[in-house]
Write a protein that holds these residues in place. Structure first.
Motif, short mmCIF file in Angstrom:
data_model
loop_
_atom_site.label_atom_id
_atom_site.label_comp_id
_atom_site.label_asym_id
_atom_site.label_seq_id
_atom_site.Cartn_x
_atom_site.Cartn_y
_atom_site.Cartn_z
N ALA A 199 -0.66 -3.44 4.01
CA ALA A 199 -2.07 -3.30 4.38
C ALA A 199 -2.72 -4.67 4.53
O ALA A 199 -2.40 -5.61 3.80
N ALA A 204 -3.21 -0.56 8.04
CA ALA A 204 -1.97 -0.37 7.28
C ALA A 204 -0.87 0.11 8.22
O ALA A 204 -1.14 0.83 9.19
N TRP A 221 -9.90 -2.47 8.01
CA TRP A 221 -8.73 -2.19 7.16
C TRP A 221 -7.63 -1.63 8.04
O TRP A 221 -7.87 -0.73 8.86
N SER A 270 0.84 -1.19 0.00
CA SER A 270 0.00 0.00 0.00
C SER A 270 0.88 1.25 0.00
O SER A 270 2.07 1.19 0.37
N CYS A 327 -4.10 0.69 -2.36
CA CYS A 327 -3.64 -0.67 -2.09
C CYS A 327 -3.86 -1.59 -3.29
O CYS A 327 -4.84 -1.45 -4.02
#
Length: 201
Positions: free
Chosen positions: A56, A78, A76, A34, A193
């Motif tokens: 990510a 990262a 999500w 990402s 991503c």
């Protein structure tokens, strides 16, 4: 007999794929590289810019409410361990988005479009730096909870009637209040991503 056996073996995967459908519980596990970028106004014409490559991870859990539409939850995350902050490197940046959303399947192409809306928070860790004459950015900053939007498009292939493997591209946008030097302003974060997708349907 040998010829009939070969015909039956070749026909079995096609039959299994034909019977494969998106039913019931939906689970997608995604991971990949990402790029994240965060920006924030510091006032007096100054700004804080942070960007870098990241790893990510994405978990999506849902349930089909029709033959093509699933509703569910989206997580999500990262992390970048070597982002750049102006002239400085080795800045750690992490971001988390939790949202509720939907996935729509375009069949029989096995292509999906998904989106979620929820809460996002980001964190920055680095050596303190001085901006201007009287403003020092702290070593660690964690934003308040803010708004997060996650959009994704992917393509998967059947491994068997319930499991799929494929790839996706996604975009995350977040905006959250962050205090720097006693002044609060909005930090905007973007994440782009490319991910491998393992799915259970």
């Amino acid at each position: 007999m040998l010829v009939l056996g070969c015909v039956a073996w070749n026909a079995a995967p096609a039959h299994a794929q034909q019977d494969s459908r998106h039913l019931g519980v939906q689970l997608r596990l995604l991971a990949g590289p990402s790029y994240v970028h965060a920006s924030q106004s510091l006032g007096h014409g100054q700004s804080d810019e942070i960007s870098g490559a990241a790893l990510a991870l994405n978990f999506v859990l849902g349930h089909m409410v029709s033959e093509q539409l699933a509703l569910g939850l989206d997580l999500w995350m990262a992390y970048s361990g070597a982002a750049s902050r102006g002239v400085l490197a080795s800045t750690n940046v992490s971001a988390v988005h939790v949202g509720a959303g939907a996935s729509y399947w375009l069949m029989p192409a096995n292509v999906y479009l998904s989106g979620s809306l929820g809460l996002m928070r980001s964190s920055v860790e680095a050596a303190p730096i001085r901006v201007g004459t009287n403003l020092e950015l702290p070593a660690e900053e964690v934003t308040n909870l803010g708004l997060g939007v996650h959009l994704e498009a992917g393509k998967v292939f059947w491994l068997d009637p319930r499991w799929t493997l494929g790839a996706s591209a996604s975009l995350l946008f977040g905006a959250a209040s962050n205090s720097v030097g006693g002044t609060s302003s909005t930090r905007y974060l973007y994440g782009l991503c490319a991910m491998l997708v393992l799915g259970f349907h």
